[in-house]
Structures are given as structure tokens and as C-alpha cells.
Design a protein around this motif. Structure first.
Motif, PDB file in Angstrom:
ATOM      1  N   ALA A  18       1.032  -1.177  -0.096  1.00 27.39           N
ATOM      2  CA  ALA A  18      -0.100  -0.125   0.018  1.00 27.39           C
ATOM      3  C   ALA A  18       0.778   1.230   0.093  1.00 27.39           C
ATOM      4  O   ALA A  18       0.386   2.497  -0.149  1.00 27.39           O
ATOM      5  CB  ALA A  18      -0.869   0.097   1.210  1.00 27.39           C
ATOM      6  N   ARG A  19       2.218   1.003   0.205  1.00 25.69           N
ATOM      7  CA  ARG A  19       3.126   2.209   0.141  1.00 25.69           C
ATOM      8  C   ARG A  19       2.653   3.215   1.246  1.00 25.69           C
ATOM      9  O   ARG A  19       2.634   4.367   1.029  1.00 25.69           O
ATOM     10  CB  ARG A  19       3.038   2.824  -1.354  1.00 25.69           C
ATOM     11  N   ARG A  20       2.342   2.499   2.487  1.00 28.36           N
ATOM     12  CA  ARG A  20       1.946   3.498   3.767  1.00 28.36           C
ATOM     13  C   ARG A  20       3.056   3.035   4.569  1.00 28.36           C
ATOM     14  O   ARG A  20       3.540   1.871   4.953  1.00 28.36           O
ATOM     15  CB  ARG A  20       0.741   3.075   3.984  1.00 28.36           C
TER      16      ARG A  20
ATOM     17  N   ALA B 219      -8.102  -2.557   7.875  1.00 29.80           N
ATOM     18  CA  ALA B 219      -8.714  -1.865   8.015  1.00 29.80           C
ATOM     19  C   ALA B 219      -8.253  -0.321   8.225  1.00 29.80           C
ATOM     20  O   ALA B 219      -8.870   0.664   7.649  1.00 29.80           O
ATOM     21  CB  ALA B 219      -9.518  -1.977   9.548  1.00 29.80           C
ATOM     22  N   LEU B 220      -7.382  -0.235   8.661  1.00 36.09           N
ATOM     23  CA  LEU B 220      -6.429   1.325   8.697  1.00 36.09           C
ATOM     24  C   LEU B 220      -5.828   1.734   7.274  1.00 36.09           C
ATOM     25  O   LEU B 220      -6.050   2.708   6.991  1.00 36.09           O
ATOM     26  CB  LEU B 220      -5.233   1.123   9.896  1.00 36.09           C
ATOM     27  N   ILE B 221      -5.406   0.575   6.526  1.00 35.48           N
ATOM     28  CA  ILE B 221      -4.818   1.116   5.197  1.00 35.48           C
ATOM     29  C   ILE B 221      -6.234   1.395   4.185  1.00 35.48           C
ATOM     30  O   ILE B 221      -5.977   2.475   3.639  1.00 35.48           O
ATOM     31  CB  ILE B 221      -4.134  -0.093   4.400  1.00 35.48           C
ATOM     32  N   LEU B 222      -7.322   0.829   4.474  1.00 35.77           N
ATOM     33  CA  LEU B 222      -8.490   1.141   3.792  1.00 35.77           C
ATOM     34  C   LEU B 222      -9.087   2.313   4.341  1.00 35.77           C
ATOM     35  O   LEU B 222     -10.029   2.973   3.652  1.00 35.77           O
ATOM     36  CB  LEU B 222      -9.376  -0.091   3.557  1.00 35.77           C
ATOM     37  N   ASP B 223      -8.810   2.606   5.688  1.00 37.26           N
ATOM     38  CA  ASP B 223      -9.435   3.429   6.547  1.00 37.26           C
ATOM     39  C   ASP B 223     -11.190   3.325   6.473  1.00 37.26           C
ATOM     40  O   ASP B 223     -11.718   4.327   6.239  1.00 37.26           O
ATOM     41  CB  ASP B 223      -9.393   5.062   5.726  1.00 37.26           C
TER      42      ASP B 223
ATOM     43  N   ARG C 189     -14.593   5.093   8.154  1.00 41.74           N
ATOM     44  CA  ARG C 189     -15.903   5.281   7.453  1.00 41.74           C
ATOM     45  C   ARG C 189     -16.404   3.703   7.006  1.00 41.74           C
ATOM     46  O   ARG C 189     -15.754   2.754   7.223  1.00 41.74           O
ATOM     47  CB  ARG C 189     -15.729   5.934   6.097  1.00 41.74           C
ATOM     48  N   LEU C 190     -17.677   3.840   6.728  1.00 43.33           N
ATOM     49  CA  LEU C 190     -18.343   2.450   6.074  1.00 43.33           C
ATOM     50  C   LEU C 190     -17.903   2.143   4.844  1.00 43.33           C
ATOM     51  O   LEU C 190     -17.616   2.977   3.864  1.00 43.33           O
ATOM     52  CB  LEU C 190     -19.852   2.763   6.344  1.00 43.33           C
ATOM     53  N   SER C 191     -17.806   0.866   4.582  1.00 41.92           N
ATOM     54  CA  SER C 191     -16.865   0.316   3.395  1.00 41.92           C
ATOM     55  C   SER C 191     -18.204   0.373   2.084  1.00 41.92           C
ATOM     56  O   SER C 191     -19.049   0.517   2.566  1.00 41.92           O
ATOM     57  CB  SER C 191     -16.556  -1.151   3.735  1.00 41.92           C
TER      58      SER C 191
ATOM     59  N   HIS D 173     -10.537  -2.830  -3.713  1.00 38.63           N
ATOM     60  CA  HIS D 173      -9.272  -2.495  -3.143  1.00 38.63           C
ATOM     61  C   HIS D 173      -8.547  -3.539  -2.271  1.00 38.63           C
ATOM     62  O   HIS D 173      -7.233  -3.841  -2.395  1.00 38.63           O
ATOM     63  CB  HIS D 173      -9.131  -1.022  -2.696  1.00 38.63           C
ATOM     64  N   ALA D 174      -9.367  -4.206  -1.426  1.00 36.03           N
ATOM     65  CA  ALA D 174      -8.822  -4.996  -0.525  1.00 36.03           C
ATOM     66  C   ALA D 174      -8.152  -6.299  -1.506  1.00 36.03           C
ATOM     67  O   ALA D 174      -7.033  -6.734  -1.160  1.00 36.03           O
ATOM     68  CB  ALA D 174      -9.707  -5.651   0.540  1.00 36.03           C
ATOM     69  N   ILE D 175      -8.856  -6.726  -2.353  1.00 31.19           N
ATOM     70  CA  ILE D 175      -8.589  -7.867  -3.222  1.00 31.19           C
ATOM     71  C   ILE D 175      -7.084  -7.440  -3.916  1.00 31.19           C
ATOM     72  O   ILE D 175      -6.296  -8.409  -4.038  1.00 31.19           O
ATOM     73  CB  ILE D 175      -9.621  -7.978  -4.281  1.00 31.19           C
ATOM     74  N   GLN D 176      -7.110  -6.187  -4.295  1.00 29.89           N
ATOM     75  CA  GLN D 176      -5.970  -5.750  -5.103  1.00 29.89           C
ATOM     76  C   GLN D 176      -4.624  -5.876  -4.172  1.00 29.89           C
ATOM     77  O   GLN D 176      -3.608  -6.421  -4.727  1.00 29.89           O
ATOM     78  CB  GLN D 176      -6.127  -4.375  -5.543  1.00 29.89           C
ATOM     79  N   LEU D 177      -4.919  -5.469  -2.968  1.00 24.45           N
ATOM     80  CA  LEU D 177      -3.849  -5.357  -2.086  1.00 24.45           C
ATOM     81  C   LEU D 177      -3.356  -6.994  -1.685  1.00 24.45           C
ATOM     82  O   LEU D 177      -2.156  -7.179  -1.552  1.00 24.45           O
ATOM     83  CB  LEU D 177      -4.428  -4.726  -0.729  1.00 24.45           C
ATOM     84  N   GLY D 178      -4.292  -7.614  -1.731  1.00 23.19           N
ATOM     85  CA  GLY D 178      -4.018  -9.184  -1.472  1.00 23.19           C
ATOM     86  C   GLY D 178      -3.279  -9.782  -2.723  1.00 23.19           C
ATOM     87  O   GLY D 178      -2.502 -10.579  -2.047  1.00 23.19           O
ATOM     88  N   GLN D 179      -3.725  -9.415  -3.779  1.00 23.71           N
ATOM     89  CA  GLN D 179      -2.858  -9.943  -4.877  1.00 23.71           C
ATOM     90  C   GLN D 179      -1.462  -9.383  -5.014  1.00 23.71           C
ATOM     91  O   GLN D 179      -0.415 -10.449  -5.206  1.00 23.71           O
ATOM     92  CB  GLN D 179      -3.483  -9.290  -6.292  1.00 23.71           C
TER      93      GLN D 179
END
Length: 326
Positions: A242-244, A270-274, A290-292, A299-305
Motif C-alpha cells: 500500500a506504500r504506507r 482496516a487502517l490502510i483502507l480507512d 468510514r463505512l465500506s 481495493h482489498a482484493i488488489q492489495l491481497g494480490q
């Protein structure tokens, strides 16, 4: 590393990356050939012996249940390791000019011990079903989680799917590959057995008409140990892709879950997606988030990949350093 002697360091790296290709383009083996399915059948059969039926539980028999769980787990682990080393012995006995078969067979076995593509598809399927109706989303989520989904609204269905992706990013991807890098195919197989045993036995109280509080305690604790390094590595990899920078709040968030490991990748996600990720009446991660929405699932799937690819890269480097020591 515990692999056939005919496999060089280069061959071992081929096994790792070929398993990634198999996961992406071929998917899971047939159930009749799937080692994890065999593990599940053993655990299911033994579960009827070690865990008392709800109506037959005896409060004064906690220790016998606990010992029975330990013995059943150890027997299963011995069988898994025996089959793993037997497989390696079989490959070692092949003629030297068939070394390429070592790589293919080893990659196929390794692939069966971890999965990313199936996990990503199942989480995406929850989001797709949710776009049609809440009932469809709940039904699809029920294939992924053991919790009661009947009372979940659209947001908590999505949160549960993202949580499942994050937690299984460790259980189904990072940890099995890490144990492969540390101890070859037997290491990956033993981890997979420990994780499957926890998933089937590691419950408190009643599930499926049987009481697992003591019978499954050993399986739960062993999985905690096996998953400890992978869970933390998964959280770090999520921040890297995530480059965070790592957030100090991660440490406080992981303490909100009962699991010593599951909270790490879930809190990081959770923190990365906020976004808020909650298990109703149990915990809420990043409560101020915020609510997802559907984009967060994608985005979560992309991060997992990305984590999957980066994990393979880093473990390849690790093998370059680790392999010569064997």
C-alpha cells in the motif's frame, strides 16, 4: 530445505513460482486429489471421538477431552509428515533425467497447500451477490464464514468479507509459503494441517452438536504458534504494497480481537483502507473509519494480490540465503 535432493536452489525457486502460476491459471485440484480435503476428512472423523456430544458432556472430564485432542492432533501430524517425506522419497527415486518431474510434482503439491485465487474469487462473489440483494450477499458470505449471517446488514456483510480476506491472506497464503521457505513441503503441509485443525476443532463451547472447549484447545494453541510469524509478516506486507508507513495505532487495534494473530492482517487492512471492520457484538476495528463500499472490496482484493506476489519475491530472496545452510 526438505525437497528432493535432485532439486537445486534454482529448482526450488521454480517450485515456488510454478505453484503461483498453477494457482492463477489452473486453480484448485480435484477434491479427491486435494491434501487439505484429506486432512479435513481425518479431522472430521476424529472429531466424533474426541469431542463429546452436547448432551453427554461431563464437567469433570475436561482433562480426558484435552488429552484426546492432543493425541488425535499428534497422530494426524505424524500421518501428514509421513506422507510428505514419502512423497519426497518417491521423487528422489526418479531417474536424474526426469528432474523436471520433481519440479512439476512438487509445485502441484505446494499449490494444494496454499490458495489465493479461490479466496479472491469467493470474496468478489460476495460483493457481486450483495449488489443483487442483501439475502444473496448473506447466502454467499455463509460459504466463507462460520458466524451467523442472518442478522447482518449490507455493510456488515461486506465488512465480514473483507475481514475474511485479510485473515485468510495469512492463513492461506503467507504462512504456508513462509513454512515452505523454512522447512520445504513437510513444513507447508504441517502448517496446513495445524491451521485446518484449528478451523475445525478450535472452538469454545458448542458447535455442530459437540463441545470443543477442551477437545480443540490444543489445536487452537498450536495454530497460534504456527501462525504467529506469518500474521505479523502479512500486516507488514500489506503496508508495503500500500506504500504506507506502519501506524502505531495498529498495535492498539490488534488487541481488540481475541486471536493473537487474526487481528494483525485485519487491523492492517482496516487502517490502510480507512474503513471500519466489525464482528457484531465481538469487536470493532478502526471504529473511526468510514463505512465500506464496493470499491473497498475491490481495493482489498488488489492489495491481497500484491501481497501474494511480494511474498513470493521476498521468500525467493530468503531461500537464496537460507538454502545453502541445509
Amino acid at each position: 530445505m526438505w525437497l528432493p535432493e535432485s532439486l537445486s536452489l534454482t529448482g526450488s525457486l521454480f517450485v515456488l513460482w510454478l505453484s503461483l502460476g498453477i494457482d492463477r491459471y489452473l486453480g484448485e485440484p480435484k477434491p479427491a486429489l486435494h491434501p487439505v480435503v484429506w486432512m479435513g476428512k481425518y479431522l472430521q472423523a476424529m472429531g466424533t471421538w474426541i469431542a463429546p456430544a452436547s448432551e453427554h458432556e461431563r464437567a469433570d472430564a475436561a482433562m480426558p477431552y484435552f488429552v484426546a485432542g492432543i493425541l488425535a492432533w499428534i497422530l494426524g501430524a505424524i500421518l501428514v509428515l509421513a506422507l510428505s517425506f514419502g512423497f519426497i522419497f518417491f521423487l528422489t527415486s526418479l531417474p536424474e533425467n526426469y528432474a523436471w518431474l520433481d519440479i512439476i510434482f512438487s509445485a502441484c503439491v505446494l499449490k494444494s497447500l496454499w490458495t489465493w485465487s479461490l479466496l479472491a474469487r469467493e470474496v468478489a462473489a460476495v460483493e457481486s451477490a450483495l449488489s443483487k440483494s442483501l439475502a444473496a450477499g448473506r447466502e454467499r458470505l455463509s460459504y466463507l464464514v462460520s458466524r451467523d449471517v442472518t442478522q447482518l446488514d449490507a455493510v456488515t456483510v461486506r465488512e465480514s468479507a473483507i475481514e475474511t480476506l485479510a485473515e485468510n491472506l495469512n492463513d492461506s497464503v503467507v504462512s504456508p509459503l513462509l513454512w515452505f521457505a523454512l522447512a520445504g513441503l513437510p513444513g507447508a503441509a504441517l502448517y496446513r494441517f495445524a491451521n485446518t485443525a484449528d478451523a475445525m476443532w478450535g472452538y469454545r463451547g458448542e458447535r455442530g452438536g459437540r463441545v470443543w472447549t477442551w477437545s480443540g484447545k490444543w489445536a487452537a494453541r498450536v495454530d497460534d504458534v504456527f501462525s504467529w510469524p506469518g500474521a505479523r509478516l502479512t500486516a507488514i506486507l500489506l503496508y508495503l504494497v500500500a506504500r504506507r508507513p506502519l501506524q502505531l495505532s495498529l498495535l492498539s487495534e490488534v488487541k481488540k480481537t481475541d486471536s493473537p494473530n487474526g487481528g494483525w492482517p485485519m487491523a492492517a487492512m482496516a487502517l490502510i483502507l480507512d474503513v471500519r471492520l466489525a464482528k457484531p457484538a465481538v469487536y470493532t476495528l478502526h471504529e473511526s473509519g468510514r463505512l465500506s463500499d464496493a470499491q473497498d472490496t475491490a481495493h482489498a482484493i488488489q492489495l491481497g494480490q500484491r501481497v501474494t506476489y511480494l511474498c513470493c519475491v521476498l521468500l525467493s530472496v530468503f531461500c537464496l540465503l537460507w538454502y545453502p545452510l541445509w
